[in-house]
Write an enzyme that holds these catalytic residues in place. Structure first.
Site, PDB file in Angstrom:
ATOM      1  N   LYS A   1      35.277  33.260  34.484  1.00  0.00           N
ATOM      2  CA  LYS A   1      35.488  34.686  34.209  1.00  0.00           C
ATOM      3  C   LYS A   1      36.443  35.254  35.254  1.00  0.00           C
ATOM      4  O   LYS A   1      36.070  35.442  36.409  1.00  0.00           O
ATOM      5  CB  LYS A   1      34.185  35.487  34.237  1.00  0.00           C
ATOM      6  CG  LYS A   1      34.370  36.890  33.621  1.00  0.00           C
ATOM      7  CD  LYS A   1      33.321  37.872  34.053  1.00  0.00           C
ATOM      8  CE  LYS A   1      33.664  38.560  35.334  1.00  0.00           C
ATOM      9  NZ  LYS A   1      34.867  39.453  35.278  1.00  0.00           N
ATOM     10  N   PRO A   2      37.676  35.556  34.863  1.00  0.00           N
ATOM     11  CA  PRO A   2      38.598  36.200  35.792  1.00  0.00           C
ATOM     12  C   PRO A   2      38.277  37.684  35.906  1.00  0.00           C
ATOM     13  O   PRO A   2      37.495  38.235  35.121  1.00  0.00           O
ATOM     14  CB  PRO A   2      39.962  35.975  35.132  1.00  0.00           C
ATOM     15  CG  PRO A   2      39.650  35.943  33.671  1.00  0.00           C
ATOM     16  CD  PRO A   2      38.292  35.302  33.551  1.00  0.00           C
ATOM     17  N   SER A   3      38.917  38.342  36.862  1.00  0.00           N
ATOM     18  CA  SER A   3      38.757  39.789  36.983  1.00  0.00           C
ATOM     19  C   SER A   3      39.327  40.489  35.764  1.00  0.00           C
ATOM     20  O   SER A   3      40.370  40.097  35.228  1.00  0.00           O
ATOM     21  CB  SER A   3      39.465  40.287  38.249  1.00  0.00           C
ATOM     22  OG  SER A   3      39.520  41.709  38.250  1.00  0.00           O
ATOM     23  N   GLU A   4      38.662  41.536  35.356  1.00  0.00           N
ATOM     24  CA  GLU A   4      39.173  42.337  34.244  1.00  0.00           C
ATOM     25  C   GLU A   4      40.460  43.077  34.616  1.00  0.00           C
ATOM     26  O   GLU A   4      41.179  43.568  33.741  1.00  0.00           O
ATOM     27  CB  GLU A   4      38.119  43.358  33.798  1.00  0.00           C
ATOM     28  CG  GLU A   4      37.795  44.459  34.795  1.00  0.00           C
ATOM     29  CD  GLU A   4      36.785  44.047  35.862  1.00  0.00           C
ATOM     30  OE1 GLU A   4      36.313  44.940  36.582  1.00  0.00           O
ATOM     31  OE2 GLU A   4      36.486  42.828  35.976  1.00  0.00           O
TER      32      GLU A   4
ATOM     33  N   CYS B   1      41.914  38.223  51.088  1.00  0.00           N
ATOM     34  CA  CYS B   1      40.590  38.256  51.726  1.00  0.00           C
ATOM     35  C   CYS B   1      40.691  38.042  53.233  1.00  0.00           C
ATOM     36  O   CYS B   1      39.895  38.589  54.000  1.00  0.00           O
ATOM     37  CB  CYS B   1      39.689  37.189  51.111  1.00  0.00           C
ATOM     38  SG  CYS B   1      39.380  37.415  49.344  1.00  0.00           S
TER      39      CYS B   1
ATOM     40  N   GLU C   1      32.054  33.910  48.398  1.00  0.00           N
ATOM     41  CA  GLU C   1      33.096  34.281  49.344  1.00  0.00           C
ATOM     42  C   GLU C   1      33.394  35.755  49.102  1.00  0.00           C
ATOM     43  O   GLU C   1      33.974  36.132  48.088  1.00  0.00           O
ATOM     44  CB  GLU C   1      34.364  33.445  49.164  1.00  0.00           C
ATOM     45  CG  GLU C   1      35.421  33.779  50.200  1.00  0.00           C
ATOM     46  CD  GLU C   1      36.664  32.919  50.096  1.00  0.00           C
ATOM     47  OE1 GLU C   1      37.774  33.467  50.229  1.00  0.00           O
ATOM     48  OE2 GLU C   1      36.525  31.695  49.874  1.00  0.00           O
TER      49      GLU C   1
ATOM     50  N   SER D   1      33.613  41.249  45.949  1.00  0.00           N
ATOM     51  CA  SER D   1      33.135  42.225  46.920  1.00  0.00           C
ATOM     52  C   SER D   1      31.736  41.885  47.418  1.00  0.00           C
ATOM     53  O   SER D   1      30.987  41.144  46.768  1.00  0.00           O
ATOM     54  CB  SER D   1      33.113  43.619  46.288  1.00  0.00           C
ATOM     55  OG  SER D   1      32.085  43.714  45.312  1.00  0.00           O
TER      56      SER D   1
END
Length: 470
Positions: free
Chosen positions: A173-176, A278, A244, A223
């Site tokens: 699932k990638p970021s929306e 990050c 992470e 996050s």
């Protein structure tokens, strides 16, 4: 405008949910795609496909799995420029920077997968009485990989290698906020159907994925707030997670270094990808003996980070990913200035379209300001002058975060002392240094779960001991 689809069991399918959200080019504020917001049914079908595909994938010889992954890595490398263009459209990263990171990540996938050839999936230890103990490390089954928006393709590739080479299957699932590059990445794979499945969406996809009882491991990057929820879910069902999370990484500039050269290095560590890394340098502690020259050189370096659309060859600093992220950066800078900080470079919102913010240098800070305590994720270099290396070490280590840290020093004793910093990775005299053999585990609120090299294979497998009497 393209409506994005999920990849489930080798077939591209529309979402079963009825909610969608726009993907916005942060340089132009134009809508470039429509992304599903996700649904539990999407997740259920993707996990079904991963579970079905896993036994046959695990039954392949290790060398064949490694070969398939290596060929995919070669294909990705050949399309690095195209993928970088997509990343630029969806989250603003300059194309040249994106191409370099994607090329490196493709090579990293090959190296990580090849480690499976030497990993001890089975090991027999003879006993003194003629008995033997065989340790077999089996794959966990179906796993989940959830990645953030700042480095979509490299983050995906960094997680997939050991999981897939060990015989696991994956629901990705990638970021929306940056789903388009993940879609194209999956279009480039020729792995067997169901080995990697793509499910799009926000928490409406992420929450049911991390809660699914059939997922043996969740590899999550994001996050701290979201990571706590993932850790709580996986812990409640007694499954593994690798987390992470956020960082507030310090950089220490010791007396005796070349202040101009070090300022150039710190500028890159603070401003690259608009500070949306990050392990960006988000706190800088500089020794008073070199402080004046260092700060002057850092301000000069900041001026070279030209703002613009990442498709333009002259752009060094693209936009922040969206208005929400820029508002957070503005809030941190405003808080610092209202409490006595001095803006030495940048520190303003440019006019016009796009979520741009210039490379910014702040001085006259204290460690209680938001820009020194909370993750900023923007092109901000907050500088505090210290009287000794020991003071810098103490202040650098006094954070709830512990992802990485960087130390610039010419003193061998100070190089040795740098290992006292509570961080998963400590770089001495070279930010982002190190090779594929690196092992690390974040400290504090920056996450949990060791990964990298053999630790990633340990996390991706479960050991069983089989004792045989003579």
């Amino acid at each position: 405008m393209k409506t994005l689809q999920n990849l489930i069991g080798g077939t591209w399918e529309g979402s079963r949910g009825d909610a969608f959200h726009p993907v916005v080019n942060p340089a132009t504020e134009e809508v470039v795609a429509s992304c599903p917001s996700g649904s539990p049914e999407d997740v259920r079908l993707a996990v079904d496909a991963a579970v079905r595909a896993q036994p046959a994938w695990a039954a392949l010889p290790v060398a064949e799995r490694v070969g398939r992954l290596s060929r995919w890595a070669d294909t990705i490398a050949a399309h690095a420029g195209e993928l970088a263009e997509i990343e630029c459209r969806e989250m603003g990263k300059p194309v040249a920077l994106g191409r370099a990171f994607i090329g490196g990540a493709a090579q990293g996938l090959k190296v990580a997968a090849a480690e499976a050839l030497d990993y001890a999936f089975e090991e027999t230890i003879p006993g003194p009485d003629g008995s033997s103990t065989t340790i077999v490390r089996n794959p966990l089954g179906a796993t989940a990989v959830i990645v953030p928006w700042n480095f979509p393709v490299p983050m995906i590739l960094g997680a997939l290698g050991p999981l897939l080479a060990s015989g696991n299957t994956v629901v990705l699932k990638p970021s929306e906020r940056s789903p388009m590059s993940a879609v194209r990445l999956m279009e480039l794979t020729d792995l067997p159907p169901g080995v990697v499945n793509l499910v799009l969406g926000d928490a409406r996809a992420g929450a049911p994925l991390t809660a699914d009882e059939r997922i043996g491991l969740v590899h999550f990057t994001g996050s701290v707030e979201a990571g706590r929820k993932v850790g709580a879910q996986t812990g409640a069902r007694l499954r593994r997670s690798i987390l992470e999370l956020g960082g507030k990484d310090p950089a220490i500039v010791d007396a005796g270094v070349d202040p101009k050269a070090t300022a150039a290095a710190v500028a890159f560590g603070a401003f690259a990808n608009s500070g949306q890394i990050c392990t960006s340098m988000e706190r800088v502690y500089v020794h008073r003996d070199v402080a004046e020259e260092f700060i002057e050189a850092l301000v000069e370096a900041a001026a070279t980070y030209t703002l613009g659309d990442g498709h333009d060859a002259g752009t060094v600093l693209g936009p922040l990913v969206d208005r929400r992220q820029r508002d957070l950066v503005v809030r941190h800078v405003t808080d610092a200035v209202e409490r006595g900080a001095t803006i030495r470079a940048g520190g303003f919102v440019p006019e016009g379209k796009g979520f741009f913010y210039p490379a910014t240098v702040l001085t006259d800070l204290d460690d209680s300001m938001l820009v020194m305590t909370e993750e900023t994720f923007g092109p901000i270099a907050p500088v505090i002058v210290v009287s000794s290396f020991e003071e810098a070490l103490e202040r650098a280590g006094a954070s709830r975060f512990g992802l990485a840290a960087t130390v610039y020093t010419a003193d061998p004793a100070h190089m040795a002392a740098a290992r006292r910093l509570p961080a998963g990775v400590v770089w001495v005299n070279q930010w982002q240094g190190g090779g594929p053999e690196r092992l690390y585990e974040p400290a504090g609120d920056s996450g949990m779960g060791a990964t990298g090299s053999r630790a990633a294979y340990d996390a991706a497998t479960r050991p069983t001991s089989i004792h045989t009497a003579p």
